[in-house]
Design a protein around this motif. Structure first.
Motif, PDB file in Angstrom:
ATOM      1  N   TYR A 285       0.725   1.149   7.636  1.00 24.32           N
ATOM      2  CA  TYR A 285       0.495   0.263   8.789  1.00 24.32           C
ATOM      3  C   TYR A 285       1.346   0.777  10.069  1.00 24.32           C
ATOM      4  O   TYR A 285       0.662   0.558  11.177  1.00 24.32           O
TER       5      TYR A 285
ATOM      6  N   VAL B 122      -2.320   3.211   2.932  1.00 28.41           N
ATOM      7  CA  VAL B 122      -2.395   3.369   4.471  1.00 28.41           C
ATOM      8  C   VAL B 122      -1.194   2.898   5.008  1.00 28.41           C
ATOM      9  O   VAL B 122      -0.850   1.741   4.733  1.00 28.41           O
TER      10      VAL B 122
ATOM     11  N   ILE C  92      -8.288   8.116  16.374  1.00 24.96           N
ATOM     12  CA  ILE C  92      -7.568   7.631  14.943  1.00 24.96           C
ATOM     13  C   ILE C  92      -8.279   7.954  13.786  1.00 24.96           C
ATOM     14  O   ILE C  92      -7.579   8.640  12.906  1.00 24.96           O
TER      15      ILE C  92
ATOM     16  N   GLN D 253       2.105   3.652  11.033  1.00 20.35           N
ATOM     17  CA  GLN D 253       1.448   4.913  11.745  1.00 20.35           C
ATOM     18  C   GLN D 253       0.180   4.473  12.481  1.00 20.35           C
ATOM     19  O   GLN D 253      -0.047   4.976  13.441  1.00 20.35           O
ATOM     20  N   VAL D 254      -0.578   3.706  11.612  1.00 22.50           N
ATOM     21  CA  VAL D 254      -1.677   3.048  12.358  1.00 22.50           C
ATOM     22  C   VAL D 254      -1.515   2.249  13.442  1.00 22.50           C
ATOM     23  O   VAL D 254      -2.331   2.322  14.548  1.00 22.50           O
ATOM     24  N   GLU D 255      -0.764   1.402  13.177  1.00 21.58           N
ATOM     25  CA  GLU D 255      -0.252   0.462  14.523  1.00 21.58           C
ATOM     26  C   GLU D 255       0.356   1.260  15.744  1.00 21.58           C
ATOM     27  O   GLU D 255       0.158   1.117  16.705  1.00 21.58           O
TER      28      GLU D 255
ATOM     29  N   VAL E 284      -8.875   3.510   6.454  1.00 16.19           N
ATOM     30  CA  VAL E 284      -7.867   3.368   7.478  1.00 16.19           C
ATOM     31  C   VAL E 284      -8.819   2.265   8.239  1.00 16.19           C
ATOM     32  O   VAL E 284      -8.106   1.484   9.042  1.00 16.19           O
ATOM     33  N   GLU E 285     -10.074   2.401   8.277  1.00 19.58           N
ATOM     34  CA  GLU E 285     -10.806   1.263   9.042  1.00 19.58           C
ATOM     35  C   GLU E 285     -10.515   0.137   8.486  1.00 19.58           C
ATOM     36  O   GLU E 285     -10.358  -0.836   9.249  1.00 19.58           O
TER      37      GLU E 285
ATOM     38  N   ILE F 130      -7.148  -0.977  10.010  1.00 22.75           N
ATOM     39  CA  ILE F 130      -7.251  -1.336  11.477  1.00 22.75           C
ATOM     40  C   ILE F 130      -8.080  -2.626  11.587  1.00 22.75           C
ATOM     41  O   ILE F 130      -7.640  -3.359  12.410  1.00 22.75           O
TER      42      ILE F 130
ATOM     43  N   THR G  67      -7.374  10.843   9.612  1.00 22.18           N
ATOM     44  CA  THR G  67      -6.967   9.902   8.466  1.00 22.18           C
ATOM     45  C   THR G  67      -5.798  10.371   7.815  1.00 22.18           C
ATOM     46  O   THR G  67      -5.178   9.623   6.950  1.00 22.18           O
TER      47      THR G  67
ATOM     48  N   PHE H 262      -2.379   9.108   8.337  1.00 23.38           N
ATOM     49  CA  PHE H 262      -2.191   7.733   7.869  1.00 23.38           C
ATOM     50  C   PHE H 262      -2.585   7.270   6.515  1.00 23.38           C
ATOM     51  O   PHE H 262      -1.779   6.405   6.046  1.00 23.38           O
TER      52      PHE H 262
END
Length: 144
Positions: free
Chosen positions: A131, A129, A97, A133-135, A73-74, A77, A101, A104
């Motif tokens: 994008y 991962v 965040i 959901q992280v965004e 996830v990092e 990001i 994890t 994501f």
């Protein structure tokens, strides 16, 4: 009678060869279903997690896998935001965040795992991962 015995022996030899060939192909490692790079669902990255070895090997494996997912996830990001923002918002990113994890990481496979010569348990994974959901999570925290 000798001819029937030799035909039967040849048939058994051929059958044994076919069964051993089949079993060998089943035992070989399956090809990776996750290919590195962007997909319609997100990005597939390779990541590594570490954990101290203790008598609770199930817990050690779980900790290394969770660390690898966090690393994956990092990486995503890092693609979405600048290094300066990562440093400035490190605590927020860590607490909101990276602490979740599993939401994501949509899919993963273990590429390699085990205790290395450094005495630390390593878990290398390929992870898909999301994008989106992280965004979305970054936007919720006013990071993006």
């Amino acid at each position: 009678m000798k001819r029937n015995a030799s035909v039967t022996l040849a048939g058994l030899t051929l059958l044994t060869f076919a069964v051993s060939l089949f079993l060998t192909s089943c035992a070989s490692s399956p090809k990776s279903k996750l290919k590195l790079g962007e997909t319609a669902e997100g990005e597939v990255v390779e990541a590594e997690g570490l954990a101290a070895v203790t008598p609770d090997m199930l817990g050690v494996k779980r900790a290394a896998l969770n660390d690898a997912k966090r690393d994956a996830v990092e990486k995503v990001i890092g693609v979405l935001i600048s290094a300066k923002t990562v440093v400035e918002k490190a605590i927020t990113i860590q607490q909101t965040i990276l602490s979740k994890t599993d939401g994501f990481v949509k899919d993963y496979e273990i590429v390699k795992e085990g205790t290395e010569s450094d005495g630390i348990y390593h878990s290398r994974i390929r992870a898909l991962v999301s994008y989106k959901q992280v965004e979305s999570a970054l936007k919720e925290q006013d990071i993006l």
